[in-house]
Design a protein around this motif. Structure first.
Motif, PDB file in Angstrom:
ATOM      1  N   LEU A  22      44.611  15.253   6.196  1.00 30.16           N
ATOM      2  CA  LEU A  22      44.368  15.647   4.810  1.00 30.16           C
ATOM      3  C   LEU A  22      42.883  15.648   4.536  1.00 30.16           C
ATOM      4  O   LEU A  22      42.170  14.721   4.896  1.00 30.16           O
ATOM      5  N   GLU A  23      42.403  16.705   3.913  1.00 26.70           N
ATOM      6  CA  GLU A  23      41.002  16.738   3.511  1.00 26.70           C
ATOM      7  C   GLU A  23      40.743  15.644   2.485  1.00 26.70           C
ATOM      8  O   GLU A  23      41.640  15.200   1.779  1.00 26.70           O
ATOM      9  N   GLU A  24      39.493  15.232   2.392  1.00 23.80           N
ATOM     10  CA  GLU A  24      39.130  14.161   1.461  1.00 23.80           C
ATOM     11  C   GLU A  24      39.547  14.548   0.045  1.00 23.80           C
ATOM     12  O   GLU A  24      39.191  15.607  -0.456  1.00 23.80           O
ATOM     13  N   HIS A  25      40.343  13.677  -0.577  1.00 26.13           N
ATOM     14  CA  HIS A  25      40.877  14.012  -1.896  1.00 26.13           C
ATOM     15  C   HIS A  25      40.417  13.025  -2.967  1.00 26.13           C
ATOM     16  O   HIS A  25      41.079  12.842  -3.967  1.00 26.13           O
ATOM     17  N   TYR A  26      39.290  12.351  -2.734  1.00 26.79           N
ATOM     18  CA  TYR A  26      38.732  11.486  -3.762  1.00 26.79           C
ATOM     19  C   TYR A  26      37.228  11.727  -3.845  1.00 26.79           C
ATOM     20  O   TYR A  26      36.600  12.184  -2.901  1.00 26.79           O
ATOM     21  N   ARG A  27      36.681  11.414  -4.993  1.00 27.25           N
ATOM     22  CA  ARG A  27      35.255  11.606  -5.212  1.00 27.25           C
ATOM     23  C   ARG A  27      34.789  10.638  -6.281  1.00 27.25           C
ATOM     24  O   ARG A  27      35.502  10.367  -7.245  1.00 27.25           O
ATOM     25  N   VAL A  28      33.604  10.087  -6.086  1.00 24.64           N
ATOM     26  CA  VAL A  28      32.990   9.200  -7.074  1.00 24.64           C
ATOM     27  C   VAL A  28      31.668   9.827  -7.491  1.00 24.64           C
ATOM     28  O   VAL A  28      30.812  10.106  -6.651  1.00 24.64           O
ATOM     29  N   GLY A  29      31.513  10.077  -8.761  1.00 21.54           N
ATOM     30  CA  GLY A  29      30.282  10.682  -9.284  1.00 21.54           C
ATOM     31  C   GLY A  29      29.757   9.924 -10.476  1.00 21.54           C
ATOM     32  O   GLY A  29      30.342   8.924 -10.927  1.00 21.54           O
ATOM     33  N   ASP A  30      28.669  10.383 -11.021  1.00 17.44           N
ATOM     34  CA  ASP A  30      28.039   9.734 -12.163  1.00 17.44           C
ATOM     35  C   ASP A  30      28.743  10.131 -13.456  1.00 17.44           C
ATOM     36  O   ASP A  30      29.110  11.287 -13.655  1.00 17.44           O
ATOM     37  N   ASP A  31      28.923   9.155 -14.308  1.00 16.21           N
ATOM     38  CA  ASP A  31      29.384   9.417 -15.673  1.00 16.21           C
ATOM     39  C   ASP A  31      28.271  10.165 -16.409  1.00 16.21           C
ATOM     40  O   ASP A  31      27.096   9.784 -16.307  1.00 16.21           O
ATOM     41  N   PRO A  32      28.585  11.232 -17.125  1.00 15.09           N
ATOM     42  CA  PRO A  32      27.527  11.977 -17.848  1.00 15.09           C
ATOM     43  C   PRO A  32      26.673  11.095 -18.753  1.00 15.09           C
ATOM     44  O   PRO A  32      25.499  11.385 -18.971  1.00 15.09           O
ATOM     45  N   ASP A  33      27.252  10.011 -19.268  1.00 21.58           N
ATOM     46  CA  ASP A  33      26.492   9.115 -20.140  1.00 21.58           C
ATOM     47  C   ASP A  33      25.683   8.089 -19.365  1.00 21.58           C
ATOM     48  O   ASP A  33      24.916   7.329 -19.957  1.00 21.58           O
TER      49      ASP A  33
ATOM     50  N   VAL B 279      34.121   1.897  -2.032  1.00 21.68           N
ATOM     51  CA  VAL B 279      34.871   1.285  -0.933  1.00 21.68           C
ATOM     52  C   VAL B 279      36.350   1.150  -1.298  1.00 21.68           C
ATOM     53  O   VAL B 279      37.235   1.346  -0.447  1.00 21.68           O
ATOM     54  N   ILE B 280      36.639   0.827  -2.544  1.00 27.79           N
ATOM     55  CA  ILE B 280      38.034   0.735  -2.986  1.00 27.79           C
ATOM     56  C   ILE B 280      38.746   2.067  -2.783  1.00 27.79           C
ATOM     57  O   ILE B 280      39.865   2.128  -2.244  1.00 27.79           O
ATOM     58  N   LEU B 281      38.108   3.142  -3.201  1.00 27.23           N
ATOM     59  CA  LEU B 281      38.714   4.468  -3.046  1.00 27.23           C
ATOM     60  C   LEU B 281      38.887   4.825  -1.570  1.00 27.23           C
ATOM     61  O   LEU B 281      39.926   5.355  -1.167  1.00 27.23           O
ATOM     62  N   GLU B 282      37.889   4.531  -0.767  1.00 23.28           N
ATOM     63  CA  GLU B 282      37.977   4.849   0.663  1.00 23.28           C
ATOM     64  C   GLU B 282      39.083   4.045   1.337  1.00 23.28           C
ATOM     65  O   GLU B 282      39.829   4.574   2.172  1.00 23.28           O
ATOM     66  N   ALA B 283      39.204   2.754   0.989  1.00 23.76           N
ATOM     67  CA  ALA B 283      40.231   1.918   1.601  1.00 23.76           C
ATOM     68  C   ALA B 283      41.628   2.389   1.220  1.00 23.76           C
ATOM     69  O   ALA B 283      42.540   2.431   2.063  1.00 23.76           O
ATOM     70  N   LEU B 284      41.829   2.748  -0.040  1.00 22.42           N
ATOM     71  CA  LEU B 284      43.137   3.259  -0.460  1.00 22.42           C
ATOM     72  C   LEU B 284      43.422   4.612   0.188  1.00 22.42           C
ATOM     73  O   LEU B 284      44.575   4.905   0.536  1.00 22.42           O
ATOM     74  N   ASP B 285      42.386   5.405   0.363  1.00 21.04           N
ATOM     75  CA  ASP B 285      42.566   6.700   1.013  1.00 21.04           C
ATOM     76  C   ASP B 285      43.013   6.520   2.466  1.00 21.04           C
ATOM     77  O   ASP B 285      43.928   7.202   2.943  1.00 21.04           O
ATOM     78  N   LEU B 286      42.384   5.574   3.184  1.00 18.50           N
ATOM     79  CA  LEU B 286      42.784   5.313   4.563  1.00 18.50           C
ATOM     80  C   LEU B 286      44.216   4.810   4.641  1.00 18.50           C
ATOM     81  O   LEU B 286      44.966   5.169   5.553  1.00 18.50           O
ATOM     82  N   ARG B 287      44.579   3.995   3.680  1.00 15.92           N
ATOM     83  CA  ARG B 287      45.946   3.468   3.681  1.00 15.92           C
ATOM     84  C   ARG B 287      46.949   4.589   3.414  1.00 15.92           C
ATOM     85  O   ARG B 287      48.029   4.633   4.014  1.00 15.92           O
ATOM     86  N   PHE B 288      46.604   5.496   2.527  1.00 15.17           N
ATOM     87  CA  PHE B 288      47.489   6.626   2.249  1.00 15.17           C
ATOM     88  C   PHE B 288      47.605   7.531   3.473  1.00 15.17           C
ATOM     89  O   PHE B 288      48.690   7.963   3.850  1.00 15.17           O
TER      90      PHE B 288
END
Length: 469
Positions: free
Chosen positions: A56-67, A100-109
């Motif tokens: 599966l292609e990477e399906h998560y992303r972390v970016g800056d909040d506009p504020d 890291v939380i997102l990456e770890a959950l992604d690996l588990r999925f």
């Protein structure tokens, strides 16, 4: 093996969409575990997705909040805004932990479907929070970190001769023990995991404070060492750059270089993790806390300012860490303008003065209760924090009330119940706890560190919480 590109198809129901829904829930729970005050808001939801293919292609992303306050998360085609629980934005270390939380959950999925994911089965053997911590610290091919954390957590539920146990391990970051390069681990060495904690007498082999088990890179138990001697032999005697509780300075020193890690179950039944010469994580109240002491200590130093003696910030911060480790409450206040602040905060009877008046000059021991309290000021009168021994400062701070100094480190009072301005009382009317209320009120006059009896530190400035530790 099918290596064709993955196809994602929109779908509103079905087994895969249910798994996606489960992992969306896991995301929320994992963030709540590490950031209990954080706020996760849904910002958009396009559709569920269906798995079709071997990867599966990477399906998560972390970016800056506009504020610029929080972060924007895209997770399984759903978009979230994640905000901190305080007015201050996420610190860099906290942002990294979210990633890291997102990456770890992604690996588990991925491990549910993708046979190419390394250690896909092993990742389901341990608590996801322990895996997240392990990934944050740099990963572990042999899962030594989650296995050791699981062992310490089981040991925390045990007693030996009707006493709670303490335990600790040093996970080597090098292929050999740098304190004993000639050491060869005999064949048949056990792995450091929960099975060892079931052996009677195992807990007596190390106490986690002075002695630790050494675990090699394969996760096998090698020997028991005195952590002070090991740290001095391997890392030298140079002082730490970042403050650490007194009882665990050697643990932090042992991890200063070489990629070594220290995991300790303390006598207070808290699990501490040391890495790169710093106390990095602590497990208490059923959750992990990212401490990030270097950043928070820097914020404390900045609040006190450059005009103060260079060791004033360090002395107060170090004393606060030691008191927190001993589970003693305290309050430290540094006044920026003592002339105007003392009358508003400190009652006349609580101020350290030049002389102690008596009701009867011919009978100096026959003091009224008001003057009797002032007579205790004699032990610290005309002294600065730089002149007080560290243990004496902690003893003064351990008395119910506040320790108040100026920017020159002059001790203005100790054991004082601070006066609370009516305006500050209105602002903090929803606060629970007298110490917290006093800390918020005093923070209008200068930086404040509050030490709670449950082992937490909190810094206040200008009527607001700056950080928690």
């Amino acid at each position: 093996m099918n290596n064709e590109p993955v196809v994602l198809r929109e779908r509103s129901t079905g087994p895969i969409s249910k798994v996606v829904g489960l992992y969306q829930t896991l995301l929320r729970r994992s963030l709540e575990h590490f950031f209990p005050d954080g706020i996760l808001e849904a910002a958009g939801d396009r559709s569920f997705i269906e798995w079709d293919g071997a990867s599966l292609e990477e399906h998560y992303r972390v970016g800056d909040d506009p504020d610029g306050l929080g972060v924007e998360i895209e997770w399984f085609r759903s978009r979230y805004l994640y905000l901190p629980g305080s007015p201050a934005p996420f610190l860099p270390a906290e942002r990294h932990l979210i990633e890291v939380i997102l990456e770890a959950l992604d690996l588990r999925f991925r491990g549910l479907f993708d046979l190419e994911v390394a250690n896909r089965i092993e990742r389901f053997h341990y608590a996801s929070e322990d895996l997240i911590l392990s990934d944050y610290l740099g990963g572990d091919d042999h899962f030594r970190i989650p296995a050791a954390l699981e062992a310490l957590r089981v040991a925390a539920l045990s007693t030996y001769e009707n006493r709670r146990v303490s335990l600790g391990t040093l996970l080597l970051g090098t292929p050999y023990d740098p304190a004993a390069p000639e050491w060869v681990n005999p064949e048949g060495a056990p792995r450091f995991n929960t099975r060892l904690t079931a052996i009677k007498g195992f807990h007596r082999l190390c106490d986690g404070v002075q002695t630790l088990f050494i675990v090699d890179q394969q996760g096998e138990l090698t020997r028991t060492v005195d952590i002070g001697r090991w740290a001095e032999k391997v890392q030298g005697s140079a002082p730490l750059e970042t403050p650490c509780p007194r009882a665990y300075v050697n643990h932090a020193k042992a991890t200063r270089s070489g990629g070594h890690l220290c995991l300790v179950l303390t006598p207070s039944q808290e699990i501490k993790v040391f890495a790169e010469g710093v106390l990095t994580f602590a497990f208490s109240d059923a959750r992990w806390r990212l401490l990030d002491i270097p950043t928070k200590f820097a914020a404390w130093c900045k609040a006190i300012g450059k005009s103060c003696p260079s060791d004033l910030a360090l002395r107060i911060f170090q004393a606060a860490l030691n008191l927190a480790e001993d589970r003693k409450g305290a309050l430290f206040v540094v006044l920026r303008d003592p002339g105007s602040s003392i009358p508003q905060l400190i009652a006349p009877a609580d101020r350290i003065v030049e002389e102690v008046a008596t009701d009867d000059p011919h009978d100096p021991e026959n003091l009224s209760p008001r003057m009797a309290k002032q007579s205790l000021h004699h032990v610290a009168r005309d002294q600065t924090l730089a002149e007080l021994d560290a243990t004496v400062l902690e003893a003064l701070a351990g008395i119910d009330g506040a320790v108040v100094t100026d920017l020159d480190g002059r001790l203005l009072t100790f054991g004082a119940i601070l006066k609370i301005d009516p305006e500050a009382l209105k602002i903090a009317r929803a606060v629970e706890g007298a110490r917290t209320l006093a800390a918020i009120a005093a923070s209008y006059h200068g930086p404040v560190i509050k030490v709670s009896e449950d082992g937490y530190l909190t810094m206040y400035l200008g009527g607001r919480r700056v950080w928690g530790l």
